[in-house]
Design a protein around this motif. Structure first.
Motif, mmCIF file in Angstrom:
data_model
loop_
_atom_site.group_PDB
_atom_site.id
_atom_site.type_symbol
_atom_site.label_atom_id
_atom_site.label_comp_id
_atom_site.label_asym_id
_atom_site.label_seq_id
_atom_site.Cartn_x
_atom_site.Cartn_y
_atom_site.Cartn_z
ATOM 1 N N THR A 239 -74.844 70.440 47.959
ATOM 2 C CA THR A 239 -75.803 69.859 47.221
ATOM 3 C C THR A 239 -76.984 69.323 48.317
ATOM 4 N N PHE A 240 -78.274 70.216 47.933
ATOM 5 C CA PHE A 240 -79.139 69.974 49.004
ATOM 6 C C PHE A 240 -80.372 69.985 48.025
ATOM 7 N N LEU A 241 -81.218 68.743 48.457
ATOM 8 C CA LEU A 241 -82.710 68.689 47.804
ATOM 9 C C LEU A 241 -82.371 68.493 46.258
ATOM 10 N N GLU A 242 -81.372 68.007 45.922
ATOM 11 C CA GLU A 242 -80.852 67.860 44.532
ATOM 12 C C GLU A 242 -80.600 69.298 43.885
ATOM 13 N N GLN A 243 -80.406 70.350 44.824
ATOM 14 C CA GLN A 243 -80.055 71.732 44.173
ATOM 15 C C GLN A 243 -78.456 72.069 44.472
ATOM 16 N N ASP A 244 -77.759 72.194 43.342
ATOM 17 C CA ASP A 244 -76.518 72.753 43.717
ATOM 18 C C ASP A 244 -76.315 74.190 44.473
ATOM 19 N N ALA B 40 -76.935 104.327 78.167
ATOM 20 C CA ALA B 40 -75.650 103.882 78.457
ATOM 21 C C ALA B 40 -75.472 102.910 76.830
ATOM 22 N N GLY B 41 -74.030 103.034 76.797
ATOM 23 C CA GLY B 41 -73.645 102.095 75.488
ATOM 24 C C GLY B 41 -74.164 100.531 75.407
ATOM 25 N N TYR B 42 -74.041 100.148 74.219
ATOM 26 C CA TYR B 42 -74.789 98.770 74.018
ATOM 27 C C TYR B 42 -74.050 98.081 72.827
ATOM 28 N N SER B 43 -74.432 96.615 72.746
ATOM 29 C CA SER B 43 -73.687 96.182 71.578
ATOM 30 C C SER B 43 -75.066 95.086 70.963
ATOM 31 N N ILE B 44 -75.147 95.156 69.703
ATOM 32 C CA ILE B 44 -76.103 94.023 69.334
ATOM 33 C C ILE B 44 -75.642 93.317 68.158
ATOM 34 N N ALA B 45 -75.956 92.101 68.133
ATOM 35 C CA ALA B 45 -75.468 91.077 67.342
ATOM 36 C C ALA B 45 -76.702 90.369 66.665
ATOM 37 N N ASN B 46 -76.414 90.145 65.381
ATOM 38 C CA ASN B 46 -77.426 89.312 64.417
ATOM 39 C C ASN B 46 -76.635 88.258 63.746
ATOM 40 N N PHE B 47 -77.211 87.110 63.369
ATOM 41 C CA PHE B 47 -76.839 86.023 63.071
ATOM 42 C C PHE B 47 -77.874 85.634 62.125
ATOM 43 N N ARG B 48 -77.270 84.902 60.894
ATOM 44 C CA ARG B 48 -78.107 84.200 59.924
ATOM 45 C C ARG B 48 -77.213 82.894 59.609
ATOM 46 N N ALA B 49 -78.002 82.153 58.997
ATOM 47 C CA ALA B 49 -77.354 80.830 58.520
ATOM 48 C C ALA B 49 -78.534 80.277 57.405
ATOM 49 N N GLY B 50 -78.107 79.898 56.323
ATOM 50 C CA GLY B 50 -78.973 79.511 55.198
ATOM 51 C C GLY B 50 -78.359 78.732 54.236
ATOM 52 N N PHE B 51 -78.971 78.499 53.096
ATOM 53 C CA PHE B 51 -78.730 77.666 51.812
ATOM 54 C C PHE B 51 -79.098 78.661 50.873
ATOM 55 N N ARG B 52 -78.413 78.775 49.840
ATOM 56 C CA ARG B 52 -78.671 79.504 48.577
ATOM 57 C C ARG B 52 -78.298 78.840 47.206
ATOM 58 N N THR B 53 -78.900 78.883 46.142
ATOM 59 C CA THR B 53 -78.523 78.304 45.009
ATOM 60 C C THR B 53 -78.400 79.331 43.914
ATOM 61 N N ASP B 54 -77.579 78.700 42.957
ATOM 62 C CA ASP B 54 -77.404 79.798 41.611
ATOM 63 C C ASP B 54 -78.628 80.146 40.881
ATOM 64 N N ASN B 55 -79.713 79.555 40.976
ATOM 65 C CA ASN B 55 -80.900 79.841 40.306
ATOM 66 C C ASN B 55 -82.011 80.500 41.042
ATOM 67 N N GLY B 56 -81.469 81.235 42.075
ATOM 68 C CA GLY B 56 -82.115 82.129 42.899
ATOM 69 C C GLY B 56 -82.985 81.813 44.127
ATOM 70 N N LEU B 57 -82.521 80.626 44.585
ATOM 71 C CA LEU B 57 -83.356 80.310 45.939
ATOM 72 C C LEU B 57 -82.584 80.644 46.960
ATOM 73 N N ASN B 58 -83.129 81.009 48.054
ATOM 74 C CA ASN B 58 -82.246 81.309 49.379
ATOM 75 C C ASN B 58 -83.367 81.223 50.728
ATOM 76 N N ILE B 59 -82.809 80.345 51.329
ATOM 77 C CA ILE B 59 -83.579 80.093 52.447
ATOM 78 C C ILE B 59 -82.890 80.155 53.633
ATOM 79 N N PHE B 60 -82.898 80.897 54.838
ATOM 80 C CA PHE B 60 -82.297 81.059 55.820
ATOM 81 C C PHE B 60 -82.913 81.603 57.108
ATOM 82 N N ALA B 61 -82.338 81.107 57.974
ATOM 83 C CA ALA B 61 -82.904 81.435 59.391
ATOM 84 C C ALA B 61 -82.093 82.589 59.930
ATOM 85 N N TRP B 62 -82.621 83.330 60.842
ATOM 86 C CA TRP B 62 -82.072 84.690 61.164
ATOM 87 C C TRP B 62 -82.542 84.918 62.845
ATOM 88 N N LEU B 63 -81.350 85.429 63.522
ATOM 89 C CA LEU B 63 -81.624 85.843 64.999
ATOM 90 C C LEU B 63 -81.027 87.158 65.192
#
Length: 816
Positions: free
Chosen positions: A720-725, A753-776
């Motif tokens: 629960t974050f900002l009173e949002q489940d 030459a061959g290479y590798s790329i990695a992407n990360f994300r972390a966030g918070f989402r609710t059942d009512n449609g809100l989604n906030i996330f940071a990405w790298l």
């Protein structure tokens, strides 16, 4: 009823399997939450313990993607948003068999399993082997794929020949993009993203009813980002992003058995782009005084940086990549009772306004290289689909008309004489010889294609079925290439003149006119057999015999000794394709684990390949037929969701794509640029003789990595974050690929030459449609090249495009 009508025709009756069954778990919301339920389910299925079963209606009934038999990757729109895959270039990180290469929107290649279009060639006179479809409408030019995805519901990347159920025949595969439809319930979404490099992106859509029978949807997307290359000449960041997209739809349902969808879209790019920068030099067989080091020293020039990952350039010509695409379509679906009749009528246009620096240096050698182009296309498709108890079928007809008009301009500057003419000639020291030399090219194409196609599916037993298909195709292409060359004094450069200055000028920019033509009929067919080995274990095997239409050369062709175009090179033969494929799809542990494995082999006779002319400005390249090509390999995907709180996937491909026989191929730069004679010099030995052509039989095709892996995972926990489940989540998506050739003929100088790329994300989402996330993205700041290129002239210069550096940002999205 209307949802069933729409879903019953969207997939073209093509068999489908999912590469990422658990994409729902890796996205902020399930990838297929908007799939329409059928009112007449084929069979009842036990729901998996965790997650949703991805369903498709490929055979005009709702069924699990695991039960239908062709290799395809299915990616939901929400997952695309989550990982930042807002165009096809980024989509390739999720689909190992898909390869995307672009030096600018027009010079773009999309290949599947190593085949599709000749790598590195800009030529409107041939068909692409990978079809791009948006809401059932075929996009004739790959340039459309460089624009942002707009209000996408899902994307399907089909691998292998597609033609017995698709409007346009495509021998390598298809990228089928389905956008979200108007709804009779009000809904909307809004999303904003900010990141480094000045990245800003906004997306919004709204949908709802206008009356009981009319619904509308509108979507907009805007993306901007600072360039990744700094031009010290103009003091600007170049290779930027500046995209705008609009899409509107009206859905009319006047009665229970009929729906009509009217759609229109507009997309625009207007960046200062696209420069390829200095990567390295490599010795050719050209005389030493005509290679890069000697030529730059003679003019007192030093490149701004010899390290391409300094991301610096000094190109001095104007740059632009103006790209505008739009059109409209009307799709009508009528349930006749025994079956469904679908009509799709579409018009599309493409305007391309480029400016380039084709000498890739800060010297005024090539002061303008612009090929503005305008395309119009018209398509009409009719399909009738019938579903029975033990059989179903689809028959269709397709008509395509395309008009392309290009106005080419190439102009040379005061540094061209010293760079392009033999230094032993007195003319090389006279800047006026080539200064102002200009080639104006009038290039035209009129392209007509007509086809009838169909597929029949017979359920022989509860576990065994066979599915034959056919296609009859007629193609006609009429082209014009007319290059008029004038020098700086306004004189026509012709082959009739014996003036030494004009002789030197036409060795750099050659006048030419010819009108190539091609027309032919061909017949394609395929046969697929499927067998259910056990519950949740299905096998399939496919054989296909198909054709890629012939083409015409619209970039110029070689001249004979008298200066006349060699007309036999004006057209190329169709590709003859024989394809084999087999696979097994399986699920275990109450469908928590999905494992799909497939093997394929494709043999191509008369493969349409690129041949490069070594002179600087005469022509950049033209099409020719390689005798035989083969691509074969294995693809697999493994996904697991042991609980609702964790999911992971690994997908991979091994692709062995080679020229089986190509005896008169263009030579690599290390075997080019020398004189003629019976004794051929060692590769890269200055001043020695070069072969007229090279036998590269057995060597690898360009642009395809032998090994590619895509893998990722996501974990979440309720909070629960900002009173949002809701739930917090952390995800990773990565891609690893082995080295690949970046030249039509493999070269020691252009192996990426061959290479590798990695992407990360972390966030918070609710059942009512809100989604906030940071990405790298590109989290470890991997230094890699998207592609390398060999400029004409055999100076030994190699240029390339560095891939994106590390980027990061924040996204806030809300669905309502």
């Amino acid at each position: 009823m209307h949802a069933r009508l729409f879903e019953s025709d969207t997939m073209h009756l093509t068999s489908i399997r999912s590469l990422l069954l658990l994409s729902a778990a890796l996205a902020p919301a399930p990838a297929f939450t908007q799939a329409q339920p059928t009112t007449e389910p084929e069979t009842a299925q036990t729901a998996p313990t965790f997650g949703d079963t991805i369903t498709v209606t490929a055979r005009r009934r709702e069924e699990s993607a695991q039960q239908v038999p062709v290799a395809i990757s299915v990616v939901g729109g929400d997952q695309l948003d989550a990982i930042g895959a807002f165009n096809v270039q980024r989509l390739q990180q999720l689909t190992p068999a898909l390869n995307f290469y672009s030096s600018n929107p027009r010079n773009t290649a999309i290949n599947i399993r190593g085949i599709g279009v000749p790598f590195g060639l800009t030529n409107d006179g041939f068909d692409q082997g990978v079809g791009i479809y948006v809401d059932d409408v075929y996009f004739a030019r790959i340039a459309s794929a460089t624009l942002d995805f707009l209000d996408v519901d899902r994307i399907e990347v089909l691998r292998g020949p597609q033609g017995t159920l698709y409007g346009k025949n495509t021998t390598a595969g298809a990228v089928n993009i389905t956008t979200r439809r108007p709804t009779f319930d009000f809904e909307g979404s809004a999303e904003v993203s900010f990141g480094n490099l000045g990245f800003k992106q906004g997306k919004a859509s709204v949908s709802g009813p206008l009356s009981d029978s009319l619904a509308a949807r509108f979507a907009v997307s805007s993306t901007s980002r600072r360039g990744t290359i700094y031009n010290v000449t103009s003091n600007n960041w170049i290779n930027e992003q500046e995209n705008l997209g609009l899409r509107g739809q009206l859905l009319w349902e006047p009665r229970a058995d009929l729906e009509v969808l009217l759609a229109g879209d507009f997309s625009r790019q207007n960046p200062e782009c696209c420069a390829q920068i200095y990567v390295r030099t490599g010795s050719t067989q050209r005389p030493l005084n005509r290679q890069y080091a000697a030529l730059t020293a003679a003019q007192g020039y030093e490149v701004v940086s010899t390290n391409p990952f300094d991301r610096l350039t000094d190109v001095d010509a104007s740059l632009n990549a103006g790209n505008e695409i739009g059109g409209g379509s009307v799709r009508a679906i009528w349930d006749t009772g025994p079956g469904t009749l679908t009509s799709i009528t579409a018009y599309r246009y493409w305007n391309w306004l480029p400016e380039n620096d084709r000498d890739f240096t800060g010297l005024p050698i090539n002061t303008a290289s612009n090929n503005p182009s305008q395309q119009k296309q018209y398509t009409q498709e009719l399909r009738y689909a019938h579903v029975g108890d033990s059989y179903d079928f689809l028959i269709g007809a397709f008509a395509f008309r395309q008009e392309v008009r290009t106005q080419g301009l190439t102009r040379f500057g005061p540094a061209a004489s010293r760079w392009l003419l033999n230094p032993t000639s007195a003319l090389a020291n006279d800047p006026s010889v080539l200064d102002g030399l200009t080639a104006n090219n009038d290039i035209r194409l009129d392209n007509t294609s007509l086809a009838a196609f169909g597929q029949f599916n017979w359920q022989v037993t509860d576990r065994f079925s066979i599915q034959p298909g056919f296609r009859v195709n007629y193609d006609k292409k009429v082209g014009l290439y007319d290059s008029v060359v004038t020098n700086g004094a306004g004189q026509l450069v012709t082959f009739a003149s014996t003036d030494p200055r004009i002789v030197a000028q036409r060795g750099v920019a050659s006048p030419q006119r010819f009108e190539p033509r091609f027309s032919d009929w061909n017949f394609s067919y395929d046969l697929t057999a499927t067998f259910e080995l056990a519950d949740d274990i299905n096998s399939y095997a496919t054989y296909a015999k198909t054709f890629k239409p012939g083409g015409v050369n619209l970039n110029g062709v070689p001249n004979d000794a008298a200066g006349n175009p060699i007309l036999a090179a004006g057209a190329v033969l169709p590709e003859s394709v024989t394809h084999y494929e087999a696979g097994v799809k399986s699920q275990f542990w109450d469908r928590r684990i999905t494992l799909n494995v497939g093997a394929f082999r494709t043999d191509i006779d008369d493969y349409q390949a690129l041949v490069v002319n070594g002179q600087f400005g005469v022509q950049r390249g033209y099409l020719a037929n390689a005798e035989a090509v083969r691509t074969q390999g294995i693809e697999w995907d493994l996904s697991a969701r042991p609980s609702e709180r964790f999911s992971a996937y690994v997908a991979g491909s091994y692709t062995d794509a080679t020229y089986r026989r190509f005896t008169d191929a263009p030579c690599p730069p290390e075997l080019s640029g020398g004189g003629t004679g019976p004794v051929i010099g060692a590769p890269g030995a200055p001043g020695t003789n070069s072969p007229a052509n090279c036998d590269i039989s057995g060597q690898i095709l360009p642009g395809v990595s032998k090994w590619v892996f895509s893998y990722g995972a996501e974990a979440n926990a309720p909070v629960t974050f900002l009173e949002q489940d809701g739930e917090i989540y952390f995800g990773v998506d990565a891609n690893t690929r082995s080295s690949f050739s970046s030249n039509p003929t493999p070269s020691i100088y252009t192996q990426v030459a061959g290479y590798s790329i990695a992407n990360f994300r972390a966030g918070f989402r609710t059942d009512n449609g809100l989604n906030i996330f940071a990405w790298l993205r590109n989290a470890f700041d991997t230094e890699y090249f998207e592609q390398l290129a060999v400029p004409s002239g055999n100076t030994g210069l190699i240029v390339g495009q560095p891939g994106d550096e590390r980027t990061y940002g924040l996204t806030i999205a809300y669905n309502f």
